[in-house]
Design a protein around this motif. Structure first.
Motif, PDB file in Angstrom:
ATOM      1  N   LEU A 253       0.827  -1.202   0.000  1.00  0.00           N
ATOM      2  CA  LEU A 253       0.000   0.000   0.000  1.00  0.00           C
ATOM      3  C   LEU A 253       0.864   1.255   0.000  1.00  0.00           C
ATOM      4  CD1 LEU A 253      -2.982   0.796   0.008  1.00  0.00           C
ATOM      5  CD2 LEU A 253      -2.858   0.975   2.497  1.00  0.00           C
ATOM      6  N   LEU A 254       1.948   1.245   0.788  1.00  0.00           N
ATOM      7  CA  LEU A 254       2.852   2.396   0.826  1.00  0.00           C
ATOM      8  C   LEU A 254       3.474   2.635  -0.547  1.00  0.00           C
ATOM      9  CD1 LEU A 254       4.442   4.583   2.347  1.00  0.00           C
ATOM     10  CD2 LEU A 254       6.128   2.821   2.927  1.00  0.00           C
ATOM     11  N   THR A 255       3.909   1.563  -1.201  1.00  0.00           N
ATOM     12  CA  THR A 255       4.532   1.694  -2.522  1.00  0.00           C
ATOM     13  C   THR A 255       3.532   2.211  -3.551  1.00  0.00           C
ATOM     14  OG1 THR A 255       5.994  -0.161  -1.974  1.00  0.00           O
ATOM     15  CG2 THR A 255       5.838   0.443  -4.287  1.00  0.00           C
ATOM     16  N   ALA A 256       2.286   1.732  -3.458  1.00  0.00           N
ATOM     17  CA  ALA A 256       1.257   2.181  -4.396  1.00  0.00           C
ATOM     18  C   ALA A 256       0.952   3.671  -4.195  1.00  0.00           C
ATOM     19  CB  ALA A 256      -0.007   1.341  -4.210  1.00  0.00           C
ATOM     20  N   PHE A 257       0.803   4.101  -2.959  1.00  0.00           N
ATOM     21  CA  PHE A 257       0.542   5.516  -2.679  1.00  0.00           C
ATOM     22  C   PHE A 257       1.701   6.390  -3.138  1.00  0.00           C
ATOM     23  CE2 PHE A 257      -3.225   4.749  -0.203  1.00  0.00           C
ATOM     24  CZ  PHE A 257      -3.873   5.980  -0.195  1.00  0.00           C
ATOM     25  N   SER A 258       2.930   5.886  -2.974  1.00  0.00           N
ATOM     26  CA  SER A 258       4.098   6.655  -3.399  1.00  0.00           C
ATOM     27  C   SER A 258       4.094   6.862  -4.903  1.00  0.00           C
ATOM     28  CB  SER A 258       5.387   5.932  -2.966  1.00  0.00           C
ATOM     29  OG  SER A 258       5.482   5.894  -1.555  1.00  0.00           O
ATOM     30  N   ALA A 259       3.515   5.926  -5.644  1.00  0.00           N
ATOM     31  CA  ALA A 259       3.421   6.089  -7.103  1.00  0.00           C
ATOM     32  C   ALA A 259       2.542   7.287  -7.453  1.00  0.00           C
ATOM     33  CB  ALA A 259       2.872   4.813  -7.736  1.00  0.00           C
ATOM     34  N   ILE A 260       1.460   7.483  -6.693  1.00  0.00           N
ATOM     35  CA  ILE A 260       0.593   8.649  -6.913  1.00  0.00           C
ATOM     36  C   ILE A 260       1.375   9.928  -6.637  1.00  0.00           C
ATOM     37  CG2 ILE A 260      -1.469   9.849  -6.127  1.00  0.00           C
ATOM     38  CD1 ILE A 260      -2.719   7.146  -5.505  1.00  0.00           C
ATOM     39  N   ALA A 261       2.165   9.918  -5.550  1.00  0.00           N
ATOM     40  CA  ALA A 261       2.955  11.097  -5.185  1.00  0.00           C
ATOM     41  C   ALA A 261       4.101  11.342  -6.160  1.00  0.00           C
ATOM     42  CB  ALA A 261       3.517  10.929  -3.778  1.00  0.00           C
ATOM     43  N   ASN A 262       4.458  10.335  -6.950  1.00  0.00           N
ATOM     44  CA  ASN A 262       5.573  10.440  -7.893  1.00  0.00           C
ATOM     45  C   ASN A 262       5.077  10.514  -9.340  1.00  0.00           C
ATOM     46  OD1 ASN A 262       8.352  10.554  -8.531  1.00  0.00           O
ATOM     47  ND2 ASN A 262       8.466   8.333  -8.842  1.00  0.00           N
ATOM     48  N   ASN A 263       3.921  11.151  -9.516  1.00  0.00           N
ATOM     49  CA  ASN A 263       3.356  11.359 -10.855  1.00  0.00           C
ATOM     50  C   ASN A 263       3.128  10.050 -11.619  1.00  0.00           C
ATOM     51  OD1 ASN A 263       3.348  14.238 -10.651  1.00  0.00           O
ATOM     52  ND2 ASN A 263       5.561  14.227 -11.054  1.00  0.00           N
ATOM     53  N   GLY A 264       2.722   9.032 -10.870  1.00  0.00           N
ATOM     54  CA  GLY A 264       2.363   7.771 -11.511  1.00  0.00           C
ATOM     55  C   GLY A 264       3.511   6.810 -11.735  1.00  0.00           C
ATOM     56  N   LYS A 265       4.706   7.143 -11.280  1.00  0.00           N
ATOM     57  CA  LYS A 265       5.857   6.250 -11.458  1.00  0.00           C
ATOM     58  C   LYS A 265       6.107   5.491 -10.167  1.00  0.00           C
ATOM     59  CE  LYS A 265      10.625   6.072 -13.105  1.00  0.00           C
ATOM     60  NZ  LYS A 265      11.789   6.865 -13.595  1.00  0.00           N
ATOM     61  N   ARG A 266       5.926   4.172 -10.222  1.00  0.00           N
ATOM     62  CA  ARG A 266       6.098   3.338  -9.024  1.00  0.00           C
ATOM     63  C   ARG A 266       7.555   2.916  -8.889  1.00  0.00           C
ATOM     64  NH1 ARG A 266       5.300  -2.411  -8.259  1.00  0.00           N
ATOM     65  NH2 ARG A 266       4.482  -2.511 -10.383  1.00  0.00           N
ATOM     66  N   MET A 267       8.159   3.200  -7.731  1.00  0.00           N
ATOM     67  CA  MET A 267       9.544   2.859  -7.468  1.00  0.00           C
ATOM     68  C   MET A 267       9.632   1.623  -6.581  1.00  0.00           C
ATOM     69  SD  MET A 267      11.001   5.222  -9.188  1.00  0.00           S
ATOM     70  CE  MET A 267      12.716   5.008  -8.699  1.00  0.00           C
ATOM     71  N   GLU A 268      10.640   0.828  -6.779  1.00  0.00           N
ATOM     72  CA  GLU A 268      10.856  -0.324  -5.913  1.00  0.00           C
ATOM     73  C   GLU A 268      11.405   0.154  -4.569  1.00  0.00           C
ATOM     74  OE1 GLU A 268      12.484  -4.420  -7.227  1.00  0.00           O
ATOM     75  OE2 GLU A 268      14.220  -3.402  -6.354  1.00  0.00           O
ATOM     76  N   PRO A 269      10.774  -0.234  -3.467  1.00  0.00           N
ATOM     77  CA  PRO A 269      11.254   0.241  -2.158  1.00  0.00           C
ATOM     78  C   PRO A 269      12.567  -0.424  -1.760  1.00  0.00           C
ATOM     79  CG  PRO A 269       9.490  -1.352  -1.863  1.00  0.00           C
ATOM     80  CD  PRO A 269       9.604  -1.104  -3.345  1.00  0.00           C
ATOM     81  N   HIS A 270      13.446   0.362  -1.141  1.00  0.00           N
ATOM     82  CA  HIS A 270      14.731  -0.166  -0.699  1.00  0.00           C
ATOM     83  C   HIS A 270      15.131   0.449   0.639  1.00  0.00           C
ATOM     84  CE1 HIS A 270      15.481  -1.787  -4.778  1.00  0.00           C
ATOM     85  NE2 HIS A 270      16.274  -2.613  -4.135  1.00  0.00           N
ATOM     86  N   ILE A 271      15.747  -0.379   1.474  1.00  0.00           N
ATOM     87  CA  ILE A 271      16.297   0.099   2.747  1.00  0.00           C
ATOM     88  C   ILE A 271      17.739   0.550   2.547  1.00  0.00           C
ATOM     89  CG2 ILE A 271      16.797  -0.500   5.138  1.00  0.00           C
ATOM     90  CD1 ILE A 271      13.871  -0.650   4.625  1.00  0.00           C
ATOM     91  N   VAL A 272      18.505  -0.198   1.761  1.00  0.00           N
ATOM     92  CA  VAL A 272      19.939   0.069   1.563  1.00  0.00           C
ATOM     93  C   VAL A 272      20.154   1.052   0.407  1.00  0.00           C
ATOM     94  CG1 VAL A 272      22.152  -0.956   0.941  1.00  0.00           C
ATOM     95  CG2 VAL A 272      20.630  -2.157   2.516  1.00  0.00           C
TER      96      VAL A 272
END
Length: 433
Positions: free
Chosen positions: A412-431
């Protein structure tokens, strides 16, 4: 004279062939065995343990570091009074005297007594100057921030072979890179068994572990922990979780979940606490799912912010089921903006009908719902989205407001971040590096 000459010659020939055959037996038949015996007489192979890589936050603070400790070893052949020295060492090392005595009674040049002994214990043993007792440096995992970031980090423990291994979180996901590569060196002894040389050469193969630098910001992590605890206490919740992600890079700036544990004493906690619920727990997202469905309809040009809902004046009947709003209040001709503002279930059913099931499922896929995000933490799961032919009309309706569908928090966090990033979904990373 002639027969004596021949006798001596034959005798020499016989001894020559006997010696040649014996040498051949030693050098061919028993070559490997004798080589091993020779090596055992003058030295032994020792394992060179690499330094485990440390883990740093974005400001360079080590939240998983290495603390110096020692392996206490002994040469039993130098121990004269086994009973007395076993009592002394047993007391100083907090070990059973019988265990120490058994080790010191072995017919060996080198035996380990205890691993991960701290500096205080060494300072008590060294002044006594017990013959044959020595120390080898070891690295012990240390977590300065205690439980802060525990769900991200995981911990280091012994595996079934007694070797250090990372479990859960980053320690588990990056274990092979963090632990490095073990090397081998030869320790040479003199005739009395005293070690006179132990060196690592280029062929030893030892490689220290890789350090990790995270996206995690300590300030944000502290604030997230603090506010999450307040929320849990204020609402009397059993637990809670939250995370902060940079939508442009996918970098996780903070991630927190309670209840948690202290990786320095993980064995004192329930195994259930080791998992990171942000990547392992699934749940129905409810109204938090509505913006994803609304964004899908906007992206498809099926609606605008001012499009009005023509079914929002009353509950919506679907077969034998009735869809109501959360407070059973209805606003006729609501705009799409008002549908989100009021968290209107009937308005979302309206949006879902415009989208259609196939298009809605296609957008779920684009948002990454029903798929692994690829986050670099050990233990991620993802619930499967049913194929279109297994959905009923009521399923399609309730999914528009986040019921009858399951996700993980990281999805859900990754999907919402795509909206905040103009529709571009980024792969989440810790490192980060």
């Amino acid at each position: 004279m002639n027969w004596r000459y021949r006798f001596v010659l034959l005798l020499f020939v016989f001894f020559f062939f006997a010696v040649t055959m014996r040498l051949g037996y030693w050098q061919i038949v028993r070559a490997q065995e004798l080589a091993e015996m020779g090596r055992a007489q003058y030295g032994k192979e020792i394992t060179l343990t690499p330094k485990r890589g440390e883990i740093f936050t974005s400001d360079g603070f080590a939240i998983a570091a290495n603390k110096l400790s020692y392996l206490v070893f002994a040469n039993p052949k130098e121990i004269k009074d086994v009973k007395h020295q076993s009592e002394v060492l047993g007391s100083l090392l907090s070990m059973d005297t019988a265990t120490v005595s058994a080790a010191l009674s072995r017919d060996k040049f080198w035996v380990p007594l205890k691993s991960h002994v701290n500096q205080d214990a060494r300072d008590k043993i060294e002044p006594i100057k017990i013959p044959g007792v020595g120390f080898e440096e070891q690295a012990e995992r240390f977590y300065p921030e205690a439980s802060t970031g525990a769900k991200i980090l995981g911990f280091v423990a012994k595996d079934e072979n007694g070797q250090d291994r990372g479990y859960f979180g980053l320690e588990g996901f990056y274990d092979r890179q963090l632990r490095g590569k073990t090397g081998i060196a030869m320790q040479i002894h003199d005739a009395l068994g005293h070690p006179i040389l132990a060196q690592m050469n280029q062929s030893s193969g030892k490689v220290d572990g890789r350090d990790l630098i995270l996206h995690v910001d300590r300030t944000i992590q502290f604030l997230l922990d603090t506010e999450l605890k307040k929320g849990i206490e204020a609402y009397g919740a059993v637990g809670g979780m939250a995370a902060v992600m940079d939508p442009k890079t996918g970098g996780i700036l903070a991630m927190s979940a309670f209840p948690t544990y202290d990786p320095r004493s993980f064995q004192d906690y329930s195994n259930d606490l080791y998992k990171n619920p942000f990547i392992t727990d699934t749940y129905e997202p409810g109204s938090t799912f509505k913006p994803l469905v609304m964004a899908s309809a906007l992206d498809s040009n099926l609606i605008t912010a001012d499009t009005r809902c023509n079914i929002c004046s009353a509950p919506v009947q679907i077969g034998e089921y009735q869809i109501r709003t959360w407070n059973n209040k209805y606003t006729e001709n609501s705009t799409m903006t008002e549908v989100i503002q009021h968290s209107d279930n009937t308005g979302m059913v309206f949006v879902g009908r415009l989208l259609g099931l196939d298009r809605m499922l296609s957008y779920f896929e684009k948002f990454g719902i029903g798929d692994m995000t690829g986050i670099d933490l050990q233990g991620e799961v993802s619930p499967i989205i049913r194929p279109a032919d297994q959905w009923y009309p009521i399923d399609a309706a309730t999914a528009t407001f986040g019921q009858g569908i399951t996700v993980t928090p990281i999805e859900l966090l990754t999907a919402f971040s795509a909206i905040a990033n103009n529709g571009k979904r980024m792969e989440p990373h810790i490192v980060a590096a």
